[in-house]
Design a protein around this motif. Structure first.
Motif, PDB file in Angstrom:
ATOM      1  N   ASN A   1       0.859  -1.179   0.000  1.00 35.53           N
ATOM      2  CA  ASN A   1       0.000   0.000   0.000  1.00 35.53           C
ATOM      3  C   ASN A   1       0.901   1.237   0.000  1.00 35.53           C
ATOM      4  OD1 ASN A   1      -1.871   2.006   0.406  1.00 35.53           O
ATOM      5  ND2 ASN A   1      -2.883   1.029   2.151  1.00 35.53           N
ATOM      6  N   ILE A   2       0.987   1.914  -1.146  1.00 37.06           N
ATOM      7  CA  ILE A   2       1.877   3.080  -1.272  1.00 37.06           C
ATOM      8  C   ILE A   2       1.164   4.382  -0.937  1.00 37.06           C
ATOM      9  CG2 ILE A   2       3.266   1.910  -3.039  1.00 37.06           C
ATOM     10  CD1 ILE A   2       1.927   3.859  -5.101  1.00 37.06           C
ATOM     11  N   SER A   3      -0.096   4.293  -0.496  1.00 37.60           N
ATOM     12  CA  SER A   3      -0.945   5.480  -0.348  1.00 37.60           C
ATOM     13  C   SER A   3      -0.372   6.530   0.590  1.00 37.60           C
ATOM     14  CB  SER A   3      -2.337   5.064   0.143  1.00 37.60           C
ATOM     15  OG  SER A   3      -2.884   4.084  -0.686  1.00 37.60           O
ATOM     16  N   MET A   4       0.299   6.112   1.670  1.00 41.64           N
ATOM     17  CA  MET A   4       0.793   7.069   2.664  1.00 41.64           C
ATOM     18  C   MET A   4       2.320   7.063   2.757  1.00 41.64           C
ATOM     19  SD  MET A   4      -2.111   6.757   5.644  1.00 41.64           S
ATOM     20  CE  MET A   4      -1.568   8.263   6.481  1.00 41.64           C
ATOM     21  N   LYS A   5       2.970   6.617   1.691  1.00 49.11           N
ATOM     22  CA  LYS A   5       4.434   6.614   1.669  1.00 49.11           C
ATOM     23  C   LYS A   5       4.951   7.963   1.168  1.00 49.11           C
ATOM     24  CE  LYS A   5       5.227   1.643   1.066  1.00 49.11           C
ATOM     25  NZ  LYS A   5       5.979   1.459   2.308  1.00 49.11           N
ATOM     26  N   ASP A   6       5.943   8.518   1.865  1.00 53.07           N
ATOM     27  CA  ASP A   6       6.505   9.816   1.474  1.00 53.07           C
ATOM     28  C   ASP A   6       6.997   9.812   0.025  1.00 53.07           C
ATOM     29  OD1 ASP A   6       6.051  11.025   3.942  1.00 53.07           O
ATOM     30  OD2 ASP A   6       7.996  10.419   4.754  1.00 53.07           O
TER      31      ASP A   6
ATOM     32  N   GLY B   1      -3.226  22.296  -0.244  1.00 56.14           N
ATOM     33  CA  GLY B   1      -3.410  21.873   1.141  1.00 56.14           C
ATOM     34  C   GLY B   1      -3.593  20.398   1.371  1.00 56.14           C
ATOM     35  N   TYR B   2      -3.734  19.595   0.301  1.00 60.92           N
ATOM     36  CA  TYR B   2      -3.808  18.145   0.500  1.00 60.92           C
ATOM     37  C   TYR B   2      -2.422  17.617   0.858  1.00 60.92           C
ATOM     38  CZ  TYR B   2      -8.427  18.117  -1.651  1.00 60.92           C
ATOM     39  OH  TYR B   2      -9.752  18.343  -1.927  1.00 60.92           O
ATOM     40  N   ARG B   3      -2.398  16.650   1.753  1.00 57.58           N
ATOM     41  CA  ARG B   3      -1.126  16.025   2.132  1.00 57.58           C
ATOM     42  C   ARG B   3      -1.417  14.560   2.416  1.00 57.58           C
ATOM     43  NH1 ARG B   3       2.113  18.324   7.253  1.00 57.58           N
ATOM     44  NH2 ARG B   3       3.264  16.458   7.842  1.00 57.58           N
ATOM     45  N   PHE B   4      -0.652  13.680   1.772  1.00 56.81           N
ATOM     46  CA  PHE B   4      -0.984  12.259   1.794  1.00 56.81           C
ATOM     47  C   PHE B   4       0.028  11.390   2.526  1.00 56.81           C
ATOM     48  CE2 PHE B   4      -3.138  13.948  -2.036  1.00 56.81           C
ATOM     49  CZ  PHE B   4      -4.441  13.713  -1.646  1.00 56.81           C
ATOM     50  N   SER B   5       0.980  12.002   3.198  1.00 54.27           N
ATOM     51  CA  SER B   5       1.920  11.222   4.008  1.00 54.27           C
ATOM     52  C   SER B   5       2.449  12.107   5.124  1.00 54.27           C
ATOM     53  CB  SER B   5       3.078  10.695   3.152  1.00 54.27           C
ATOM     54  OG  SER B   5       3.941  11.746   2.777  1.00 54.27           O
ATOM     55  N   ALA B   6       3.099  11.476   6.086  1.00 57.81           N
ATOM     56  CA  ALA B   6       3.570  12.206   7.273  1.00 57.81           C
ATOM     57  C   ALA B   6       4.485  13.372   6.901  1.00 57.81           C
ATOM     58  CB  ALA B   6       4.293  11.242   8.210  1.00 57.81           C
ATOM     59  N   ASN B   7       5.385  13.156   5.947  1.00 56.65           N
ATOM     60  CA  ASN B   7       6.363  14.195   5.598  1.00 56.65           C
ATOM     61  C   ASN B   7       6.235  14.664   4.154  1.00 56.65           C
ATOM     62  OD1 ASN B   7       7.850  13.954   8.196  1.00 56.65           O
ATOM     63  ND2 ASN B   7       8.248  11.890   7.437  1.00 56.65           N
ATOM     64  N   GLY B   8       5.120  14.328   3.515  1.00 56.08           N
ATOM     65  CA  GLY B   8       4.929  14.717   2.114  1.00 56.08           C
ATOM     66  C   GLY B   8       4.648  16.201   1.965  1.00 56.08           C
ATOM     67  N   GLU B   9       4.852  16.710   0.734  1.00 52.87           N
ATOM     68  CA  GLU B   9       4.569  18.132   0.504  1.00 52.87           C
ATOM     69  C   GLU B   9       3.092  18.335   0.184  1.00 52.87           C
ATOM     70  OE1 GLU B   9       6.506  19.670  -3.136  1.00 52.87           O
ATOM     71  OE2 GLU B   9       7.069  17.588  -3.534  1.00 52.87           O
ATOM     72  N   ASN B  10       2.668  19.591   0.248  1.00 51.63           N
ATOM     73  CA  ASN B  10       1.275  19.912  -0.043  1.00 51.63           C
ATOM     74  C   ASN B  10       0.978  19.719  -1.523  1.00 51.63           C
ATOM     75  OD1 ASN B  10       0.819  20.512   2.598  1.00 51.63           O
ATOM     76  ND2 ASN B  10       0.288  22.652   2.276  1.00 51.63           N
ATOM     77  N   ILE B  11      -0.268  19.314  -1.795  1.00 51.32           N
ATOM     78  CA  ILE B  11      -0.697  18.978  -3.153  1.00 51.32           C
ATOM     79  C   ILE B  11      -1.960  19.774  -3.499  1.00 51.32           C
ATOM     80  CG2 ILE B  11      -1.488  17.123  -4.661  1.00 51.32           C
ATOM     81  CD1 ILE B  11       1.342  16.633  -3.798  1.00 51.32           C
ATOM     82  N   TYR B  12      -1.987  20.299  -4.734  1.00 51.54           N
ATOM     83  CA  TYR B  12      -3.194  20.941  -5.255  1.00 51.54           C
ATOM     84  C   TYR B  12      -4.118  19.890  -5.855  1.00 51.54           C
ATOM     85  CZ  TYR B  12      -1.160  25.691  -5.086  1.00 51.54           C
ATOM     86  OH  TYR B  12      -0.619  26.882  -4.684  1.00 51.54           O
ATOM     87  N   ASN B  13      -5.421  20.132  -5.749  1.00 48.58           N
ATOM     88  CA  ASN B  13      -6.399  19.286  -6.414  1.00 48.58           C
ATOM     89  C   ASN B  13      -6.286  19.536  -7.927  1.00 48.58           C
ATOM     90  OD1 ASN B  13      -8.836  18.443  -7.699  1.00 48.58           O
ATOM     91  ND2 ASN B  13      -9.880  18.470  -5.735  1.00 48.58           N
TER      92      ASN B  13
END
Length: 521
Positions: free
Chosen positions: A214-219, A264-276
């Motif tokens: 499951n790569i969903s929450m991997k940095d 403002g989306y962020r999908f991991s503990a240390n990931g950068e912010n993502i635009y929709n």
């Protein structure tokens, strides 16, 4: 000749079409290469309209060895072999699944598309596992290469049936059987990739494919879908400039507005912010800042699940969660937090000491969710919105608390009887939502040295410190503001500061009394 106008792939999810028609493509091929050369079985969860289907389409073109489509992209320098594999693409986003018959129709269509290139004639149309097994084995036999299996929106059938327990069980059993050949044919598979919104952990695909990653929450994969700010600045300079010109704004003002609205989306503990990406592409196409992603609606069951768990809209500004919660079985649908996160309504804002803080990602989602919530609580609100909103909003901005409360009293009295207003938090949530929808600056449970202010509202000229009571009195509410010195932190602000006590009645289901005092400077 003038320069050709940039085309934005709004709603286009086919990599080949975007490249051939020279549409703007944000290069994600470094992730494609990394994914293809990592583990064999992978799963990615992202909210709807976040580029999952485009990612699957890009993977398909890559595994089909279509080197010509990747000219000038990151993967061109990374890949040297460009081996052509048989790709089996199962797109389950092609239908709606509100009955078992619908499911059978879609599975027949999806498998039929995959059978056609290999001239497979199935013996039994409803033996889905046998059909998929035949497709995989025939593809490998005819090409001499291992199979690549890409499954888009694998969870669509379960999500469509989530509120109907009998149908959900029926569909889950059918889908469990449908996916079973993935495990059986592991030895002849080069790569398996599933996308979806949520992880149905009781489904056999996850229990049998026990080595699925499951790569969903991997940095490392945090930016595999969506658009980072740097990617926006690198790829959409023309769109930003045109939007600035159309709205009488500067380039930097547009960037700030886009960040506030869609980032403002962020999908991991240390990931950068993502635009929709869906909203951003629409914004550049229209040169506007509307709520695009939210326009396709929110499932009512989610709001009902929140109510069942005592979770109201103000709570979504600061949600604490542990890693375990993100893997909670969706089919039990007992905890709204993982569903809210996976659906894109809340996202990671901070991570420390093993705990995540979640909140609304941006203004588009905050405004959309509040509007939907208010329409859910008061189905007639849409028709009353203009008159009530104008009266209430204008009165509050003019410090006319009496007129605002009178408008609120009439408005709440019109709520349908079956809308449950039995707790102080119910009224707090409605008032909070009204202020949010009307674009006020508002906080629920604003912290002070001696407690929490129920509602804190700020305008350019005034601050309202509001305490709510249920079947008590406005006097008691004001007394609590004084006893706890709730207004003290804002006395030196420079704006007018009002202490406002409001009492609601369960029996009358509306505001029955209010009192206010302006704080003397």
């Amino acid at each position: 000749m003038g320069q050709m106008k940039r085309k934005y792939p709004v709603g286009i999810q086919t990599f080949e079409k975007i490249i051939k028609e020279k549409m703007t493509y944000v290069d994600k091929t470094k992730f494609v290469y990394k994914l293809a050369h990592g583990t064999q079985n992978n799963f990615l969860s992202r909210p709807r309209r976040f580029g999952k289907s485009l990612l699957v389409s890009t993977l398909q073109a890559y595994f089909e060895g279509r080197k010509e489509l990747f000219k000038g992209l990151a993967i061109e320098k990374l890949e040297t072999e460009w081996t052509k594999y048989p790709v089996i693409h199962l797109d389950l986003s092609r239908g709606k699944y509100y009955s078992a018959e619908n499911l059978h129709g879609v599975l027949n269509m999806v498998l039929g598309i995959c059978e056609e290139p290999y001239h497979i004639v199935p013996a039994n149309l409803r033996d889905y596992s046998a059909r998929l097994n035949t497709i995989i084995r025939t593809a490998v036999k005819q090409t001499g290469q291992k199979a690549v299996i890409l499954i888009d929106e694998y969870d669509a059938p379960m999500l469509d049936s989530i509120t109907d327990e009998n149908l959900r069980k029926q569909i889950r059993n059918i889908m469990g059987d449908f996916f079973s050949p993935l495990k059986a044919n592991e030895g002849i598979e080069r790569f398996v990739f599933l996308t979806g919104i949520t992880k149905f952990s009781q489904l056999s695909i996850f229990s049998e494919l026990n080595n699925i990653t499951n790569i969903s929450m991997k940095d490392d994969y945090a930016a595999i879908c969506g658009i980072t700010e740097q990617e926006m600045l690198d790829n959409f300079q023309e769109g930003i400039a045109e939007t600035a010109q159309a709205n009488g704004m500067t380039y930097d003002e547009v960037v700030d507005k886009l960040r506030q609205q869609y980032d403002g989306y962020r999908f991991s503990a240390n990931g950068e912010n993502i635009y929709n990406p869906y909203s951003l592409l629409n914004a550049f196409t229209d040169k506007d800042f509307q709520n695009y992603w939210f326009s396709s609606g929110t499932p009512t069951f989610l709001l009902e699940l929140m109510r069942d768990n005592g979770m109201l809209v103000p709570d979504l500004e600061d949600v604490m969660a542990t890693k375990d919660q993100f893997d909670a079985p969706t089919e039990q649908a007992s905890d709204p937090v993982p569903i809210l996160y996976q659906s894109g309504y809340i996202t990671i804002k901070n991570y420390e000491y093993g705990a995540y803080t979640l909140a609304f990602p941006n203004e588009e989602v905050r405004q959309g969710f509040n509007t939907f919530t208010l329409n859910y609580l008061a189905p007639t609100y849409g028709r009353q919105r203009t008159s009530f909103g104008l009266r209430f909003g204008n009165a509050m901005r003019a410090d006319d608390i009496d007129s605002a409360m009178e408008a609120l009293r009439v408005f709440l009295a019109g709520f349908p009887y079956d809308v449950h207003l039995n707790h102080e938090k119910d009224f707090q949530a409605i008032i909070y939502t009204i202020f949010e929808v009307l674009n006020f600056t508002i906080q629920a449970e604003a912290r002070t040295a001696q407690g929490h202010v129920d509602i804190l509202v700020q305008t350019k000229t005034s601050i309202f410190v509001m305490e709510l009571k249920l079947d008590k009195s406005a006097e008691e509410a004001l007394a609590q503001i004084d006893d706890k010195a709730y207004a003290l932190p804002w006395r030196q602000d420079g704006r007018h500061v009002f202490k406002v006590g409001i009492n609601f009645s369960i029996k009358e289901r509306t505001v029955t009394e209010w009192k206010y005092v302006e704080v003397q400077k």
